[in-house]
Write a protein that holds these residues in place. Structure first.
Motif: not given
Length: 138
Positions: A117-124
């Motif tokens: 149930g984890g949430r992963l987000s990427f930012t350049s």
């Protein structure tokens, strides 16, 4: 009154400068100004005396400041205590695009299998910006 608004107010009170506060909070001075005006509207009083572009905390602001420190500390304790019970985790990754391309799939696979149930987000972001974001807790 929102805790986030009080957190921003405390930074503004510490710096007495919207630009420096915005830099610390990784936001815009205009957004902080709106938050401050909304907070002042809710309380029905000014919290700072404005002298040109300078802000000087006034008596009402100092009274709120002491209470806001308490309220924010309580909210943070609650978040940490209740957060320990949460199953869902959030992971934010700030890195140059090339590193994200090279490692993104691997990280995503590991994170989603080990953190249900984890949430992963990427930012350049290049190194300097990524470190700045890290130092601000973002």
């Amino acid at each position: 009154m929102e805790i986030e608004a009080l957190e921003k107010f405390l930074v503004i009170a510490a710096t007495e400068n919207l630009q420096r506060s915005a830099d610390r909070l990784d936001t815009s001075p205009g957004g902080l100004s709106k938050t401050l005006k909304r907070l002042e509207g809710e309380l029905g009083t000014r919290l700072f005396d404005r002298v040109g572009k300078q802000l000087k905390i006034n008596d009402a602001g100092r009274r709120l400041q002491s209470r806001a420190v308490e309220m924010v500390a309580i909210a943070r304790r609650i978040r940490s205590e209740v957060g320990e019970l949460k199953v869902n985790q959030e992971c934010r990754i700030a890195a140059p695009t090339m590193l994200q391309l090279a490692w993104g799939t691997f990280i995503h696979r590991k994170f989603t299998t080990e953190e249900v149930g984890g949430r992963l987000s990427f930012t350049s972001a290049y190194e300097a910006l990524a470190l700045k974001m890290l130092s601000r807790g973002r």
